[in-house]
Design a protein around this motif. Sequence first.
Motif, mmCIF file in Angstrom:
data_model
loop_
_atom_site.group_PDB
_atom_site.id
_atom_site.type_symbol
_atom_site.label_atom_id
_atom_site.label_comp_id
_atom_site.label_asym_id
_atom_site.label_seq_id
_atom_site.Cartn_x
_atom_site.Cartn_y
_atom_site.Cartn_z
ATOM 1 N N VAL A 261 0.848 -1.196 0.000
ATOM 2 C CA VAL A 261 0.000 0.000 0.000
ATOM 3 C C VAL A 261 0.883 1.244 0.000
ATOM 4 O O VAL A 261 1.820 1.354 0.793
ATOM 5 C CB VAL A 261 -0.904 0.018 1.266
ATOM 6 C CG1 VAL A 261 -1.726 1.306 1.325
ATOM 7 C CG2 VAL A 261 -1.819 -1.201 1.289
ATOM 8 N N VAL A 262 0.609 2.175 -0.918
ATOM 9 C CA VAL A 262 1.278 3.479 -0.842
ATOM 10 C C VAL A 262 0.503 4.296 0.169
ATOM 11 O O VAL A 262 -0.662 4.637 -0.055
ATOM 12 C CB VAL A 262 1.267 4.206 -2.202
ATOM 13 C CG1 VAL A 262 1.894 5.589 -2.052
ATOM 14 C CG2 VAL A 262 2.002 3.398 -3.254
ATOM 15 N N SER A 263 1.123 4.579 1.289
ATOM 16 C CA SER A 263 0.400 5.336 2.309
ATOM 17 C C SER A 263 0.626 6.830 2.138
ATOM 18 O O SER A 263 1.721 7.340 2.340
ATOM 19 C CB SER A 263 0.814 4.928 3.716
ATOM 20 O OG SER A 263 0.082 5.747 4.615
ATOM 21 N N LEU A 264 -0.464 7.492 1.774
ATOM 22 C CA LEU A 264 -0.458 8.955 1.766
ATOM 23 C C LEU A 264 -1.302 9.403 2.959
ATOM 24 O O LEU A 264 -1.884 10.479 2.975
ATOM 25 C CB LEU A 264 -1.023 9.483 0.447
ATOM 26 C CG LEU A 264 -0.340 8.925 -0.817
ATOM 27 C CD1 LEU A 264 -1.039 9.409 -2.079
ATOM 28 C CD2 LEU A 264 1.136 9.329 -0.857
ATOM 29 N N ALA A 265 -1.371 8.519 3.956
ATOM 30 C CA ALA A 265 -2.282 8.734 5.092
ATOM 31 C C ALA A 265 -1.563 9.356 6.287
ATOM 32 O O ALA A 265 -1.829 10.493 6.659
ATOM 33 C CB ALA A 265 -2.934 7.417 5.478
ATOM 34 N N GLY A 266 -0.658 8.627 6.910
ATOM 35 C CA GLY A 266 -0.071 9.092 8.170
ATOM 36 C C GLY A 266 0.865 10.269 7.970
ATOM 37 O O GLY A 266 1.375 10.502 6.878
ATOM 38 N N GLY A 267 1.083 11.009 9.036
ATOM 39 C CA GLY A 267 1.967 12.170 8.951
ATOM 40 C C GLY A 267 3.297 11.911 9.633
ATOM 41 O O GLY A 267 3.794 12.764 10.368
ATOM 42 N N MET A 268 3.897 10.725 9.384
ATOM 43 C CA MET A 268 5.167 10.418 10.052
ATOM 44 C C MET A 268 6.301 11.203 9.416
ATOM 45 O O MET A 268 6.506 11.125 8.198
ATOM 46 C CB MET A 268 5.482 8.930 9.900
ATOM 47 C CG MET A 268 4.754 8.065 10.893
ATOM 48 S SD MET A 268 5.567 6.484 11.058
ATOM 49 C CE MET A 268 5.511 5.846 9.411
ATOM 50 N N LEU B 132 -4.002 14.174 2.085
ATOM 51 C CA LEU B 132 -2.869 13.410 1.579
ATOM 52 C C LEU B 132 -1.602 13.938 2.250
ATOM 53 O O LEU B 132 -1.428 15.158 2.352
ATOM 54 C CB LEU B 132 -2.733 13.594 0.064
ATOM 55 C CG LEU B 132 -3.909 13.144 -0.800
ATOM 56 C CD1 LEU B 132 -3.621 13.445 -2.264
ATOM 57 C CD2 LEU B 132 -4.198 11.653 -0.610
ATOM 58 N N SER B 133 -0.728 13.033 2.696
ATOM 59 C CA SER B 133 0.570 13.513 3.184
ATOM 60 C C SER B 133 1.672 13.024 2.265
ATOM 61 O O SER B 133 1.630 11.911 1.756
ATOM 62 C CB SER B 133 0.858 13.105 4.629
ATOM 63 O OG SER B 133 0.177 11.972 4.984
ATOM 64 N N TYR B 134 2.642 13.900 2.075
ATOM 65 C CA TYR B 134 3.736 13.584 1.155
ATOM 66 C C TYR B 134 5.049 13.428 1.912
ATOM 67 O O TYR B 134 6.104 13.280 1.312
ATOM 68 C CB TYR B 134 3.874 14.678 0.084
ATOM 69 C CG TYR B 134 3.906 16.090 0.637
ATOM 70 C CD1 TYR B 134 5.075 16.620 1.165
ATOM 71 C CD2 TYR B 134 2.767 16.881 0.639
ATOM 72 C CE1 TYR B 134 5.098 17.901 1.690
ATOM 73 C CE2 TYR B 134 2.777 18.163 1.161
ATOM 74 C CZ TYR B 134 3.949 18.661 1.684
ATOM 75 O OH TYR B 134 3.962 19.925 2.211
ATOM 76 N N CYS B 135 4.993 13.473 3.244
ATOM 77 C CA CYS B 135 6.251 13.533 3.997
ATOM 78 C C CYS B 135 7.061 12.245 3.939
ATOM 79 O O CYS B 135 8.281 12.281 3.908
ATOM 80 C CB CYS B 135 5.968 13.898 5.451
ATOM 81 S SG CYS B 135 4.618 12.999 6.203
ATOM 82 N N TYR B 136 6.417 11.113 3.907
ATOM 83 C CA TYR B 136 7.152 9.870 4.123
ATOM 84 C C TYR B 136 7.603 9.130 2.855
ATOM 85 O O TYR B 136 8.766 8.764 2.745
ATOM 86 C CB TYR B 136 6.338 8.944 5.037
ATOM 87 C CG TYR B 136 7.201 7.894 5.671
ATOM 88 C CD1 TYR B 136 8.035 8.214 6.744
ATOM 89 C CD2 TYR B 136 7.221 6.604 5.181
ATOM 90 C CE1 TYR B 136 8.873 7.269 7.307
ATOM 91 C CE2 TYR B 136 8.050 5.644 5.756
ATOM 92 C CZ TYR B 136 8.871 5.988 6.816
ATOM 93 O OH TYR B 136 9.688 5.052 7.368
ATOM 94 N N PRO B 137 6.705 8.900 1.873
ATOM 95 C CA PRO B 137 7.125 8.075 0.724
ATOM 96 C C PRO B 137 8.116 8.788 -0.190
ATOM 97 O O PRO B 137 8.168 10.019 -0.214
ATOM 98 C CB PRO B 137 5.812 7.822 -0.045
ATOM 99 C CG PRO B 137 4.717 8.375 0.793
ATOM 100 C CD PRO B 137 5.310 9.351 1.750
#
Length: 442
Positions: free
Chosen positions: A42-49, A390-395
């Motif tokens: 899964v490409v996670s654009l969910a969490g804000g890690m 959508l969060s872009y911080c992690y992937p």
Amino acid sequence: MAPRPGSGVTLDAFTDRYAQRTHGMTASEIRALFAVASRPEVVSLAGGMPNLSALPLDAVGKLMGELVQTRGAQALQYGSGQGDPHLRELICEVMALEGIAGSSEDVVVTVGSQQALDLVTRVFIDPGDVVLAEAPSYVGALGTFASFQAEVVHVEMDSAGLVPEALRAAMARVAAAGKRAKFLYTVPNFHNPAGVSLVESRRDEVLALCQEAGLLVLEDNPYGLLGFDAPPTRAIRARSTGAHGHNDDVLYLGSFSKTFAPGLRVGWVLAPHAVREKLVLAAEAAVLCPPTFNQMAVADYLSTQDWQGQVSAFRAMYRERRDAMLEALGSLMPPGTTWTHPAGGFYVWVTLPDGLDAKVLLPRAITARVAFVPGSAFFADGSGRSHLRLSYCYPEPERIREGVRRLATVLEEEVELRATFGSTGPLRAGRPQSEFPSPDLA
Ligand code: PMP
């Protein structure tokens, strides 16, 4: 209590013994998502890690080792309830970057800024008190407000942040209903989840409105140093100086989670002098003192490493990811979809084409191996269903593009279905919504 036979559900035997305040404690949609979104497919654009790949782990490991070897007896001991004095001094230097002239006497170190939210709410909110909060608002703050039985009244935002006129109107509505608003909760920089910032020209106006109404401002600013294009904007706290140089209008919350390491759980409140003692007493009742080792590690990091250079490296990394997401959205999203253009931070707030419901789309998106957070998580009343975060911080940028591609396909299919069959409502091709895999199970 034993599970109901065959149901797979454990009934809660404590229901009639829980305190009233637990009624507002329900699992956030983000929490349910983490289990699924962390699967590699899964490409996670969910969490804000925060993405820690740029952190110099060798240097951090070395300073932590030296801390134990040279000052271990202190670092592993209980400390002050208000927090390590040396770290509090350094925190004032960090805040000075946003124009704040605060005294270390008025800083309380907390277990992340999340605990600061808890302490402030604990100290100011009685059940039924009103908290004014942006629409949408950070889900963790809404959870805290709910657990103290606050009533949240949302205030509209636009691309320039909180709308002062809407704030004035909300205050009038609250007063007309004979209710008591205690504070305005605002994330002025690179908002979670809206991805917008409160423009300079509105900051004084928002502060003045709150001052007139006797409302505190709870300025939550974990992303302030993560601006991509410009130096940090002067904090709301920096604009407010009271009668004797004291500031009684703003409680400012900061954190090292996004600029250093969230796992250390070190945040802070800069409070009006009178409030500081109450916060310390509340903190002592909860944790006795914030973790000494972690505070000293943060203090060593700030004083021996080029931490501002490190924040620049984070900014460059997040900026590249933001660009990847905005480019992908621009080229792939179906007509009728709009989104914010963050100038910093982690998040893009998407508005779906007319009639689409993010909550209904989520299980389909997860089946298509992409995750987001439905907008309703960020509204106390569960509205906001036509939005998603959508969060872009992690992937990695390439994964971000792939995630947006998958999401665009799901949206296109939904738009097409609606055009063919009219409102798809909760049903799709005759399949009840409840049969779609729940985010937990998919
Ligand atoms: N406030 C906001 C707006 C946030 O986005 C977060 C974390 N996502 C927090 C507070 C809490 O951060 P921490 O407790 O890690 O400092």
